[in-house]
Design a protein around this motif. Structure first.
Motif, short mmCIF file in Angstrom:
data_model
loop_
_atom_site.label_atom_id
_atom_site.label_comp_id
_atom_site.label_asym_id
_atom_site.label_seq_id
_atom_site.Cartn_x
_atom_site.Cartn_y
_atom_site.Cartn_z
N GLU A 71 1.05 -0.66 0.17
CA GLU A 71 -0.13 -0.02 -0.09
C GLU A 71 1.01 1.17 0.16
O GLU A 71 1.75 1.33 0.69
N ASP A 72 0.73 2.26 -1.17
CA ASP A 72 1.17 3.49 -1.48
C ASP A 72 3.23 2.73 -1.52
O ASP A 72 3.81 3.60 -0.88
N GLY A 73 3.33 1.92 -1.29
CA GLY A 73 4.87 1.63 -2.17
C GLY A 73 5.15 1.16 -0.24
O GLY A 73 6.70 0.78 -0.22
N GLN A 74 4.33 0.69 0.64
CA GLN A 74 5.14 0.72 1.98
C GLN A 74 4.41 -0.85 1.97
O GLN A 74 3.10 -1.10 1.89
N TYR A 75 4.95 -1.83 3.19
CA TYR A 75 3.84 -2.95 3.86
C TYR A 75 4.18 -2.80 4.99
O TYR A 75 4.36 -2.57 5.41
N HIS A 76 2.01 -1.89 5.55
CA HIS A 76 2.73 -1.85 6.27
C HIS A 76 0.84 -1.61 7.03
O HIS A 76 -0.04 -1.11 5.87
N TYR A 77 1.11 -2.41 7.97
CA TYR A 77 -0.12 -2.63 8.41
C TYR A 77 -0.75 -2.38 9.76
O TYR A 77 0.07 -3.31 10.67
N ASP A 78 -1.62 -1.50 9.70
CA ASP A 78 -1.61 -1.66 12.11
C ASP A 78 -2.37 -2.90 12.25
O ASP A 78 -1.82 -2.38 13.75
N SER A 79 -3.33 -3.02 12.38
CA SER A 79 -4.26 -3.52 12.51
C SER A 79 -5.06 -4.49 11.33
O SER A 79 -4.65 -4.60 10.25
N PHE A 80 -4.88 -6.15 12.36
CA PHE A 80 -5.93 -7.09 11.28
C PHE A 80 -7.59 -6.23 10.59
O PHE A 80 -7.45 -7.02 9.44
N PHE A 81 -7.58 -5.36 11.13
CA PHE A 81 -9.28 -5.29 10.74
C PHE A 81 -8.50 -4.55 9.23
O PHE A 81 -9.17 -3.99 8.33
N HIS A 82 -7.21 -3.50 9.19
CA HIS A 82 -6.56 -3.04 8.63
C HIS A 82 -6.66 -3.08 6.87
O HIS A 82 -6.75 -3.32 6.04
N LEU A 83 -5.82 -4.93 7.37
CA LEU A 83 -5.39 -5.65 6.29
C LEU A 83 -6.91 -6.69 5.45
O LEU A 83 -6.46 -6.66 4.58
N VAL A 84 -7.63 -7.15 6.35
CA VAL A 84 -8.69 -7.30 5.82
C VAL A 84 -9.61 -5.81 4.91
O VAL A 84 -10.12 -6.54 3.95
N GLU A 85 -9.49 -5.00 5.54
CA GLU A 85 -10.00 -4.07 4.53
C GLU A 85 -9.38 -4.16 3.72
O GLU A 85 -9.67 -3.99 2.25
N ASP A 86 -7.82 -3.93 3.21
CA ASP A 86 -7.00 -3.54 2.25
C ASP A 86 -7.20 -4.38 1.44
O ASP A 86 -7.19 -4.63 -0.20
N VAL A 87 -7.33 -6.44 1.71
CA VAL A 87 -6.88 -7.27 0.89
C VAL A 87 -8.73 -7.18 0.15
O VAL A 87 -8.62 -7.50 -1.31
N MET A 88 -9.32 -6.94 0.98
CA MET A 88 -11.02 -7.17 0.21
C MET A 88 -11.31 -5.93 -0.63
O MET A 88 -11.75 -5.75 -2.17
N TYR A 89 -10.84 -5.08 -0.54
CA TYR A 89 -10.46 -3.71 -1.56
C TYR A 89 -10.10 -3.91 -2.23
O TYR A 89 -10.75 -3.76 -3.80
N PHE A 90 -9.55 -3.74 -2.73
CA PHE A 90 -7.97 -4.85 -3.72
C PHE A 90 -8.87 -5.62 -4.56
O PHE A 90 -8.66 -5.81 -5.40
#
Length: 142
Positions: A71-90
């Motif tokens: 995401e935005d050129g960096q590997y960063h996920y603040d929490s599990f829910f942020h990761l779930v949100e990103d993978v579903m969005y992607f």
């Protein structure tokens, strides 16, 4: 153990995607109308299932430590829910469009995204062909 769990999750997700596509192709109208509400509901459910299935694949790979999305050129996920949100969005953006570039796939994620994008392009064609075929068959019966 964690790779066995990943394999099981991926197999279940792939089975869900395949069964959804099969359901779309098998769905038949009971009336002589060109389009039906049932057909659109099935198409929506197929898209939702495929989005969730590929989202589970991306999530499983991320949770096992194999970074497949950036995401935005960096590997960063603040929490599990942020990761779930990103993978579903992607997953949704990849299936419904070609992507926006804010989240990009890396490594094996690129190949998975290619397959998902191809499925996203083929589904509308399968929907239209199935609808026309069923309509013509019903029309010939009359």
């Amino acid at each position: 153990m964690k790779y066995l769990l990943l394999l099981i999750v991926v197999i279940v997700a792939v089975a869900g995607v395949i069964s959804s596509i099969y359901l779309l192709l098998k769905n038949q109208q009971s009336t002589g109308r060109k389009l039906s509400l049932r057909h659109f509901i099935v198409l929506f459910l197929v898209y939702a299932t495929i989005t969730a299935g590929f989202g589970v694949v991306y999530l499983s790979l991320e949770l096992t430590g194999l970074s497949v999305l950036v995401e935005d050129g960096q590997y960063h996920y603040d929490s599990f829910f942020h990761l779930v949100e990103d993978v579903m969005y992607f997953s949704a953006v990849t299936l419904l469009t070609v992507g926006y570039g804010d989240i990009t796939p890396q490594g094996i994620g690129r190949w998975i995204a290619i397959v998902q994008a191809l499925i996203g392009y083929l589904l509308p064609a399968a929907f239209v062909v199935t609808s026309v075929f069923i309509y013509e068959r019903e029309r010939q019966r009359l």
